[in-house]
Structures are given as C-alpha cells and as structure tokens.
Enzyme design. Structure first.
Site, PDB file in Angstrom:
ATOM      1  N   SER A 239       0.827  -1.193   0.000  1.00 28.05           N
ATOM      2  CA  SER A 239       0.000   0.000   0.000  1.00 28.05           C
ATOM      3  C   SER A 239       0.874   1.262   0.000  1.00 28.05           C
ATOM      4  CB  SER A 239      -0.936  -0.064   1.214  1.00 28.05           C
ATOM      5  OG  SER A 239      -2.009   0.803   1.075  1.00 28.05           O
ATOM      6  N   ASP A 460      -8.707  -4.509  -5.840  1.00 26.42           N
ATOM      7  CA  ASP A 460      -8.215  -3.861  -4.625  1.00 26.42           C
ATOM      8  C   ASP A 460      -9.000  -2.575  -4.388  1.00 26.42           C
ATOM      9  OD1 ASP A 460      -6.656  -2.222  -2.818  1.00 26.42           O
ATOM     10  OD2 ASP A 460      -4.926  -3.471  -3.255  1.00 26.42           O
ATOM     11  N   HIS A 488      -6.953  -5.962  -0.213  1.00 28.22           N
ATOM     12  CA  HIS A 488      -5.880  -4.971  -0.280  1.00 28.22           C
ATOM     13  C   HIS A 488      -4.572  -5.631   0.113  1.00 28.22           C
ATOM     14  CE1 HIS A 488      -4.033  -1.103  -0.317  1.00 28.22           C
ATOM     15  NE2 HIS A 488      -3.881  -1.001   0.986  1.00 28.22           N
TER      16      HIS A 488
END
Length: 517
Positions: A239, A460, A488
């Site tokens: 991320s 995602d 995610h």
C-alpha cells in the site's frame, strides 16, 4: 476522518499486534548488544560499503552510529533506537529518535541474505506492530529463515516521536462530524472541524509536521540500511509502503536490493485524480462483496442502492450502539469501507448490516473503530494523526474550498455512487492543513536499479489495479505480477502469489512478463 482511505493493510491482518514496547529491558537475548555499519550481520563485502563514499560529512556520524539492541518484551523480537536528523539539509541542528524492531533470521547465519525491512502502509501505520503481529511470524518460513525481519516506525508514527493532535474524547466527536453535508450550515461545520483538527495537530506537534515527508522517511530507510550493515535495501512494502519503497528506489537506485511493492500506488497522480480513482476502487470492491453476499441465503443487503438508503437513514437518525456514541452516517460509511479491505471481513460486514437493519449500530461501529485504530478504552492510534500529516505534506490539496468540492461532486459520484460524496468532502482535510505541501506528484524511474517486483490485485479497494500497472510502467527495472482477486495486498492471500514473491526474495528470480495468479 483521514484525507481519503488509508493505503494500509486491513486490521484483520494485525489482530495479534496489540502488544506495546513499554516493557523493554536491556540486554540482547541472542548475543551482541550492538550492530554497526561495519559489524554484526553485515552482508558479504564483495559489493559497495554500506556507508556511501559520497556521503556528506555532516551525515557521517548518523551512518556510523551503533544500535544497542534490547529485549522488547515480545518473545523473539528486539528493539533499538536509531538517531536521524530532523532535517537532512541541516543535519546536527535537531534530531529524531526512531524506534526499530527486528527478529533475527531463523536459518544458519552463513545462509542469511540480509535484513528484510517491512512497511504496512498508511501512511502512519506502525511497521513494528506489523512486524511483531504478522510479518515476523506469518511470512513464509523460508523468508524468515533467510532474512533478519526488521521494521522501522517511520518518523512521526508509532513509537518514533509520533504526531500528536487530540485526545480520545475529542476524536470521538471528530469522527462523528457529518462528512456529506447537505446544506451551507453543515458545510461550515465540516470545514470548522477540519480546521480545528489541523490546528490541534500543529499546536501539539510543532516543527515535526514540516519534516515527515515520504522522501525524508526514505532517507531514514537508507540510514537504517547502512547501520544494519547491509549494502543494499531488501524491502517488502504494501500500500503506501510501495510509495515509500518507490521513493527510496528513485533516490538510491544503486542501493536497491530485492524490493517487493504490493498494492502499489502510482506517484504520478495528483491528489484529485488519486482520490477519485480510490473512490472508484471502493465501489468496485463493494460490487464484489455484494455479488458474494447475494450468493448467500441470508444476505442482508440486496444492492448498493440499499446501502445508500441505510446511510441516508442514518443521516436523519443515528442508531443506538449501547454506549454514548451513536452510529452516524459517517461512522457507518467508515465501517463498511473497513470491511472492504479484506474478504475475510465480509462475513463480519454482513452481520453488522443485518444488526443495523434490526436497529443495532454496535457491530458497524466496531468496524469503524478498527479503521480508526480506536481501542476499547477510547484511545486512538497514531495513524489518525500521521496519515493527514504525511499526505498533506507530500502533495498539494486536491480541492481548495467548499465551492470547489461542490463543483467536483458529480465526478466523484460518477466514480462511486456509494462513497463518492464522502471522498469529495474529505479532500478538504489538506485544504485546511496548517503546513504547506512541499512535495509534488511525479514519475519515478529508479534508473539503474536491480529488478523490482510490483504486485497488483484486480479488485483492490484502496489502491486500484491500474496504479500497480502505472508504477510498473514507470520503474525502469520493474516486473508486474497480477493477482486476479479481492482485497488490499496480495502477499499471504494466494499460494501462487506467495510462491512468486518467495522466489524473488530468496533467489532474485522475477516472474515472466504478464504473469498472473
């Protein structure tokens, strides 16, 4: 009420990470009280020195410092304090004390590859919590055998002189502010709340807010790399951790080792386009959840329109939760968003929506609390403060005032009928932030770096798949691995992905171009 939705791994992956480091004691359970750039655990010296030859003289004392490792109070983990300059352009004028944790490689020392630094995103999530609660015990055993697993809480986060803003009671009130105002009075209340929050952060954190950018944290990674004795940085970032890793690669391409950038962010996007695309990502994830829910016999919500009706009803009349706080529209939206980070949370979301339909807001409030990193005692984790502080420093605001938000609403609602309004109004966090942005969006190339592995998941919510395609396209030496799935972050979600990442981390082998799992 972050700027947008945090770029971080979901709380479901961190449930074991609640143990703090307050019980640290001295001593090294595995022997050796310190490590330095020339010492303990260094990689073979057939490459460059860990300390760059062209390092400015004023930075040399930082790069030559030794870490004094101590027991963290968490079995198998050690921690230490790394000193870094507050401002790399004025080294020595003021310093930060950054907390590091590690778990030594479980395999033979002669087979050790190096240190693998991990970062779970945010920005603002604690890398140490992630290491101790998941990566240090949950990454595949061959990876943990070959690497010392290491985490650095980035400047301004976790245990590294965190940004401070408000106490728990003030944050409770802040998270209940209406984020989708229906009239001028509600707009003014939202802007006032955002402004007061930023002022509170400025008053409590001072000059720190000017020096917690992603580029500065990337320089801290290089400092830690050298102090650990590694000639190259081996790194897994998920991320926002991919933005940090890409920034490192662009700053220090010659020091890139094995970098895995999972659930990637495209650094070329300005804040407005990023926020709109992220809203669309959550809508895509919601569609996937609804399709799965619809296949169940007792699905509590038929379609996205029914969810919107729930939000609108809560805007008129919040639900009781069994405590002083009630479930508002804003908290319910946050709770739903939290559950979309991982399919493992979908059953919990269904139960929470079913309860809300029966007049009980407590389960959705619990999901929102997980998103906000709020504990049962009413205290909030540092991500709620560090997230806007870092994001608003890294890039100019998406929109400047309420009038601009109103003009942009149609485009946000087109991108996401369910979440678009919430995302649009949340952009005002940076517009009201007390510190001016010093970063700008732009491409990264990392010219001359060794192979880099970028991973993207097709559905995602927080980092849309197109962002992984974009990052892989920019980085000169990147290979893209695609995971056709939900959630995610892909590492740990699929054996095919795990095998591909493992082969890269352990032997440097990248997948074939166009590889999919």
């Amino acid at each position: 009420m972050p700027v947008t939705r945090p770029f971080r791994v979901p709380a479901v992956a961190l449930t074991a990470a609640a143990v703090l480091l307050s019980g640290c004691t001295t001593g090294d359970p595995e022997g050796g009280a310190s490590s330095s750039a020339a010492g303990q655990g260094a990689e073979p010296t057939d490459g460059p020195s860990p300390v760059p030859e062209d390092l400015p003289e004023e930075l040399l004392p930082y790069y030559e410092q030794e870490l004094s490792w101590r027991d963290c109070g968490v079995p198998g983990f050690q921690c230490a304090t790394l000193t870094a300059p507050l401002d790399y352009t004025e080294a020595g004028a003021a310093d930060l004390q950054l907390t590091v944790s590690r778990k030594r490689a479980t395999g033979p020392r002669e087979e050790r590859i190096g240190s693998l630094l991990v970062n779970p995103g945010g920005p603002g999530a604690s890398a140490i919590d992630y290491l101790q609660g998941y990566a240090g015990v949950g990454f595949p055993e061959p990876v943990r055998a070959g690497y010392d697993m290491v985490a650095l809480d980035a400047r301004g986060t976790g245990r590294s002189e965190p940004v401070e803003c408000w106490d728990g009671s003030a944050m409770d009130a802040f998270t209940q502010v209406d984020r989708t105002p229906d009239d001028e009075e509600e707009e003014e209340a939202l802007v006032a709340a955002l402004t007061e929050f930023g002022e509170g952060c400025g008053a409590s954190s001072g000059r720190l807010l000017e020096h917690i950018s992603t580029d500065e944290s990337a320089r801290d990674l290089d400092l830690l790399r050298a102090v650990l004795g590694d000639t190259h940085l081996h790194y897994y970032g998920v991320s926002y951790g991919t933005q940090l890793g890409a920034a490192y690669a662009d700053l220090f391409p010659e020091r890139v080792g094995r970098l895995v950038l999972d659930a990637a962010i495209d650094p070329r996007l300005d804040a407005l386009e990023r926020d709109r695309q992220q809203a669309a990502g959550f809508e895509t994830a919601l569609d996937s959840y609804l399709a799965d829910c619809g296949a169940q016999r007792d699905c509590p919500v038929g379609d996205a329109a029914a969810l919107t009706e729930l939000f609108e009803a809560l805007d008129e009349e919040p639900l009781p939760t069994g405590e002083d706080r009630r479930l508002t529209e804003s908290l319910a939206t946050t709770g739903v968003a939290q559950a979309l980070y991982s399919p493992a949370l979908w059953p919990q979301l269904s139960d929470a929506l079913r309860a809300a339909g029966d007049g009980d807001g407590a389960p959705l409030l619990a999901l929102a609390d997980g998103y906000h990193d709020r504990d049962a005692a009413g205290s909030y984790g540092t991500i709620m403060f560090a997230f806007p502080a870092i994001s608003c420093l890294d890039a100019p605001p998406a929109l400047g005032d309420a009038a601009e938000v109103r003009e942009a609403l149609d485009s946000f609602e087109e991108a996401s009928p369910t979440f678009g309004r919430d995302f649009a109004w949340a952009t005002l966090m940076c517009a009201t932030w007390p510190v001016e942005a010093k970063g700008e969006p732009g491409p990264v190339t990392a010219e001359g770096a060794d192979d880099i592995l970028v991973v993207g998941t097709t559905r995602d919510p927080a980092t849309p798949y197109a962002w992984a395609e974009g990052l892989a396209e920019q980085l000169e030496s990147a290979t893209l691995l695609t995971f056709d799935g939900d959630g995610h972050g892909a590492y740990g979600a699929d054996p095919c992905v795990d095998d591909a990442i493992g082969a890269y981390l352990l032997s440097g082998t990248v997948p074939e171009p166009g590889a999919r799992c």
